[in-house]
Design an enzyme around this catalytic site. Structure first.
Site, PDB file in Angstrom:
ATOM      1  N   GLU A   1      24.158   4.902   1.312  1.00 39.86           N
ATOM      2  CA  GLU A   1      23.572   3.581   1.061  1.00 39.86           C
ATOM      3  C   GLU A   1      24.564   2.510   1.488  1.00 39.86           C
ATOM      4  O   GLU A   1      25.761   2.639   1.228  1.00 39.86           O
ATOM      5  CB  GLU A   1      23.305   3.343  -0.431  1.00 39.86           C
ATOM      6  CG  GLU A   1      22.434   4.337  -1.130  1.00 39.86           C
ATOM      7  CD  GLU A   1      22.370   4.062  -2.628  1.00 39.86           C
ATOM      8  OE1 GLU A   1      22.621   2.907  -3.033  1.00 39.86           O
ATOM      9  OE2 GLU A   1      22.098   5.002  -3.374  1.00 39.86           O
TER      10      GLU A   1
ATOM     11  N   GLU B   1      26.148   9.313  -7.659  1.00 44.79           N
ATOM     12  CA  GLU B   1      27.299   8.593  -8.207  1.00 44.79           C
ATOM     13  C   GLU B   1      27.695   9.127  -9.591  1.00 44.79           C
ATOM     14  O   GLU B   1      27.983   8.379 -10.522  1.00 44.79           O
ATOM     15  CB  GLU B   1      27.023   7.087  -8.244  1.00 44.79           C
ATOM     16  CG  GLU B   1      26.775   6.508  -6.851  1.00 44.79           C
ATOM     17  CD  GLU B   1      26.684   4.990  -6.829  1.00 44.79           C
ATOM     18  OE1 GLU B   1      26.581   4.382  -7.918  1.00 44.79           O
ATOM     19  OE2 GLU B   1      26.732   4.398  -5.726  1.00 44.79           O
TER      20      GLU B   1
END
Length: 278
Positions: free
Chosen positions: A264, A123
């Site tokens: 995820e 991220e």
């Protein structure tokens, strides 16, 4: 550690992970993010044996290159995705450093351990800082070259994104990547992923868009769906909508043929302390 405690660990970790989506046709695989931030965790060898003997899990993702975990999963047939820490990204732009990293962290374990992906950071666009963002694509390209020069074939390089890379939109068909990141970072990244046949990995969390009125939509329960007035497409769950929004955004940059991998997802049990105060 007894079987019941391993089951407890599994219940925390298990989610539909690394589902590959291309035109929304899924490969039937189930994986877990194998985290190590916890108390009284079973040793990696026991976890690996449990996954192999007692579950249908065929892939895991770890948030580092933990040698004990990589060694434990050797010979299990379970795919392992590893992660380069965000702080390593500027160093990996240097080919000598990248080859040394691959030699120390991948070559000793591969192919006995089925390492299939190396995530360069996690991220990064969302969290920054700018120095990491500026070096991300170059680091991915250099690490890929380092793997090839080190004789390591079949290990793909990618990175995982939060959905903070998207502009907010009223209709899914209007979705697009954030201005600045779209052509400056994501287009060259998608070009690299297309050339190397690697997936674009995202972390879509359906509960981030949760509201009591849309609980069934978020939880895959029967609901009236969400209708896109422009495409006439009806979405029956939040997960499908989020993946389609990513795909639409990729198509607008000309890379709709790149696979999407889910890194995820999950559902909150308590949340962060700052969320509990809200």
């Amino acid at each position: 550690m007894e079987f019941s405690k391993i089951q407890s660990l599994l219940s925390v970790l298990l989610f539909l992970s690394t589902i590959f989506v291309q035109h929304f046709v899924a490969v039937h695989s189930i994986g877990v993010n194998y985290g190590t931030l916890g108390n009284n965790l079973p040793p990696p060898a026991q976890v690996a044996q449990f996954f192999k003997d007692k579950t249908t899990i065929d892939r895991i993702k770890i948030f580092d290159v933990n040698p004990y975990i990589l060694r434990a999963f050797a010979g299990t047939g379970i795919f392992v995705a590893v992660t380069v820490s965000n702080g390593e990204i500027p160093n990996l732009v240097n080919i000598k450093y990248a080859r040394r990293w691959a030699g120390n962290n991948i070559k000793p374990f591969y192919p006995q351990t089925k390492i299939n992906y190396i995530l360069v950071g996690n991220e990064v666009l969302h969290w920054g800082p700018q120095n990491l963002i500026d070096n991300l694509v170059s680091a991915m390209i250099t690490l890929h070259r380092a793997l090839i020069r080190s004789g390591i074939q079949g290990v793909n390089v990618t990175t995982a994104h939060s959905l903070g890379i998207l502009e907010s939109s009223q209709q899914p068909s209007l979705a697009k990547f954030r201005m600045g990141w779209d052509k400056g970072d994501l287009a060259p990244m998608l070009q690299f992923l297309q050339e190397t046949k690697s997936p674009f990995m995202v972390n879509p969390y359906p509960y981030f868009g949760y509201s009591p009125e849309q609980a069934n939509f978020a939880l895959f329960k029967p609901n009236s769906g969400l209708h896109d007035k422009y495409t006439k497409q009806t979405y029956t769950n939040m997960f499908y909508l989020l993946i389609d929004v990513v795909h639409i955004s990729m198509k607008k940059l000309g890379y709709g043929d790149v696979e999407i991998a889910v890194g995820e997802i999950g559902w909150t049990s308590a949340g962060e302390t700052f969320e509990l105060k809200c």
